[in-house]
Design a protein around this motif. Structure first.
Motif, PDB file in Angstrom:
ATOM      1  N   ASP A  82      40.581  40.237  38.510  1.00  0.00           N
ATOM      2  CA  ASP A  82      40.549  38.660  38.109  1.00  0.00           C
ATOM      3  C   ASP A  82      42.030  38.238  37.872  1.00  0.00           C
ATOM      4  N   LEU A  83      42.756  38.533  38.743  1.00  0.00           N
ATOM      5  CA  LEU A  83      44.121  37.964  38.706  1.00  0.00           C
ATOM      6  C   LEU A  83      44.294  36.399  39.026  1.00  0.00           C
ATOM      7  N   VAL A  84      43.286  35.906  39.758  1.00  0.00           N
ATOM      8  CA  VAL A  84      43.298  34.662  39.956  1.00  0.00           C
ATOM      9  C   VAL A  84      42.014  34.123  39.588  1.00  0.00           C
ATOM     10  N   PRO A  85      42.088  33.017  38.687  1.00  0.00           N
ATOM     11  CA  PRO A  85      40.794  32.418  37.796  1.00  0.00           C
ATOM     12  C   PRO A  85      40.103  31.628  38.991  1.00  0.00           C
ATOM     13  N   ALA A  86      38.856  31.732  38.886  1.00  0.00           N
ATOM     14  CA  ALA A  86      38.147  30.809  39.852  1.00  0.00           C
ATOM     15  C   ALA A  86      38.312  29.456  39.729  1.00  0.00           C
ATOM     16  N   GLY A  87      38.497  28.666  41.025  1.00  0.00           N
ATOM     17  CA  GLY A  87      38.887  27.224  40.936  1.00  0.00           C
ATOM     18  C   GLY A  87      40.486  27.237  41.094  1.00  0.00           C
ATOM     19  N   HIS A  88      41.103  28.296  40.920  1.00  0.00           N
ATOM     20  CA  HIS A  88      42.690  28.344  41.194  1.00  0.00           C
ATOM     21  C   HIS A  88      43.401  28.470  42.576  1.00  0.00           C
ATOM     22  N   ALA A  89      44.330  27.933  42.881  1.00  0.00           N
ATOM     23  CA  ALA A  89      45.017  28.557  44.165  1.00  0.00           C
ATOM     24  C   ALA A  89      45.523  29.667  43.893  1.00  0.00           C
ATOM     25  N   SER A  90      45.472  30.548  44.851  1.00  0.00           N
ATOM     26  CA  SER A  90      46.009  31.739  44.650  1.00  0.00           C
ATOM     27  C   SER A  90      47.622  32.090  45.126  1.00  0.00           C
ATOM     28  N   PRO A  91      48.336  32.826  44.419  1.00  0.00           N
ATOM     29  CA  PRO A  91      49.535  32.819  44.983  1.00  0.00           C
ATOM     30  C   PRO A  91      49.985  33.861  45.891  1.00  0.00           C
ATOM     31  N   PHE A  92      49.032  34.557  46.493  1.00  0.00           N
ATOM     32  CA  PHE A  92      48.941  35.734  47.122  1.00  0.00           C
ATOM     33  C   PHE A  92      48.807  35.408  48.700  1.00  0.00           C
ATOM     34  N   ASP A  93      49.614  35.670  49.647  1.00  0.00           N
ATOM     35  CA  ASP A  93      49.393  35.464  50.777  1.00  0.00           C
ATOM     36  C   ASP A  93      49.443  36.901  51.864  1.00  0.00           C
ATOM     37  N   ALA A  94      49.085  37.775  50.945  1.00  0.00           N
ATOM     38  CA  ALA A  94      48.799  39.197  51.788  1.00  0.00           C
ATOM     39  C   ALA A  94      48.301  39.990  50.460  1.00  0.00           C
ATOM     40  N   ALA A  95      47.840  41.214  51.225  1.00  0.00           N
ATOM     41  CA  ALA A  95      47.057  42.107  50.130  1.00  0.00           C
ATOM     42  C   ALA A  95      47.247  43.518  50.962  1.00  0.00           C
ATOM     43  N   PHE A  96      47.338  44.481  50.014  1.00  0.00           N
ATOM     44  CA  PHE A  96      47.605  45.751  50.269  1.00  0.00           C
ATOM     45  C   PHE A  96      46.790  46.852  49.623  1.00  0.00           C
ATOM     46  N   ALA A  97      46.130  47.727  50.526  1.00  0.00           N
ATOM     47  CA  ALA A  97      45.355  48.856  49.796  1.00  0.00           C
ATOM     48  C   ALA A  97      45.507  50.243  50.786  1.00  0.00           C
ATOM     49  N   GLY A  98      46.289  51.157  50.182  1.00  0.00           N
ATOM     50  CA  GLY A  98      46.624  52.431  50.899  1.00  0.00           C
ATOM     51  C   GLY A  98      46.115  53.559  50.177  1.00  0.00           C
ATOM     52  N   LEU A  99      45.382  54.294  51.104  1.00  0.00           N
ATOM     53  CA  LEU A  99      44.562  55.665  50.719  1.00  0.00           C
ATOM     54  C   LEU A  99      43.456  55.030  49.725  1.00  0.00           C
ATOM     55  N   TRP A 100      43.094  53.993  49.517  1.00  0.00           N
ATOM     56  CA  TRP A 100      42.048  53.634  48.791  1.00  0.00           C
ATOM     57  C   TRP A 100      40.693  53.412  49.397  1.00  0.00           C
ATOM     58  N   PHE A 101      40.615  52.763  50.396  1.00  0.00           N
ATOM     59  CA  PHE A 101      39.038  52.483  51.059  1.00  0.00           C
ATOM     60  C   PHE A 101      38.251  53.344  51.351  1.00  0.00           C
ATOM     61  N   SER A 102      39.058  54.591  51.596  1.00  0.00           N
ATOM     62  CA  SER A 102      38.021  55.892  51.813  1.00  0.00           C
ATOM     63  C   SER A 102      37.355  56.143  50.565  1.00  0.00           C
ATOM     64  N   HIS A 103      37.731  55.845  49.442  1.00  0.00           N
ATOM     65  CA  HIS A 103      36.848  56.296  48.275  1.00  0.00           C
ATOM     66  C   HIS A 103      35.976  55.001  47.589  1.00  0.00           C
ATOM     67  N   VAL A 104      35.622  53.915  48.674  1.00  0.00           N
ATOM     68  CA  VAL A 104      34.929  52.989  48.180  1.00  0.00           C
ATOM     69  C   VAL A 104      33.539  53.561  48.791  1.00  0.00           C
TER      70      VAL A 104
END
Length: 230
Positions: free
Chosen positions: A111-133
């Protein structure tokens, strides 16, 4: 899926943050294995290249093992994790804290970016996480991550490959296809941890409506996936 199996999956998933909190001070021992050093060196260099001149949201930062290399050329970096214990370790890394910050956040309820607001993030990273989803939460997790990002953002996922004789064996598989490993900590306690190993075909099917320029890479012990949002 039987109700007892659903309860078991939820119980294991809910216990995992506790396991990683307990493991915080010994987690990075896994990166000391000599035969994995070539992969780790390659990944550190590769991550630095991906995030150069980017504003990055990281999910499940953990102890921040990859951060010194990954953040080197980034413009800003927001690390998140549900555990304060692991973030304390991450904060001890040699980082530029003028651009790197940390925040407690649930990976399933970003919930870092409220609904309706422009995101400041132009990239995302998840390392060694997806295997736990869990299998049935993959699509939902990806959707809520994408909702935190700017249009056209770069997404980078990185995780373990299963290597027989080296990876912790899968102790059981539930009715939905989720695998579970039994892991031991230095205090002798044992913990059941969900660990899945997705294929390129599975990821392409998940991402087809949302992603473009999908690139999949397999090293000896790790895989990487990068793509851009449509």
């Amino acid at each position: 899926m039987a109700s007892s199996e659903i309860s078991a999956e939820r119980s294991t998933t809910e216990q995992m943050p506790r396991y990683y909190a307990q493991r915080a001070r010994e987690y990075e021992q896994v990166f000391d294995r000599p035969h994995r050093q070539a992969d780790i060196t390659t990944l550190k260099r590769w991550l630095g290249e991906q995030f150069r001149a980017r504003h990055v949201l990281e999910v499940a930062t953990g102890t921040g093992f990859w951060l010194p290399a990954a953040t080197a050329g980034a413009l800003s970096w927001q690390g998140t994790d549900i555990n304060a214990e692991v973030l304390e370790v991450a904060k001890s890394k040699p980082l530029d804290f003028d651009k790197v910050s940390f925040r407690l956040a649930d990976a399933y309820a970003l919930d870092l970016v409220p609904a309706g607001h422009a995101s400041p993030f132009d990239a995302a990273f998840a390392g060694l996480w997806f295997s736990h989803v869990p299998m049935l939460r993959r699509a939902g997790w990806l959707a809520q991550l994408h909702a935190q990002l700017a249009p056209g953002a770069l997404v980078v996922l990185m995780d373990n490959r299963f290597v027989a004789g080296d990876s912790t064996p899968i102790a059981r598989v539930d009715a939905e296809g989720n695998g579970y490993q039994v892991r031991s900590l230095s205090d002798g306690s044992q913990h059941e941890v969900m660990k899945n190993f997705p294929t390129l075909e599975q990821m392409q099917a998940l991402l087809a409506p949302q992603a473009q320029d999908i690139e999949w890479q397999e090293l000896d012990y790790f895989w990487t996936l990068k793509y851009r949002l449509r």
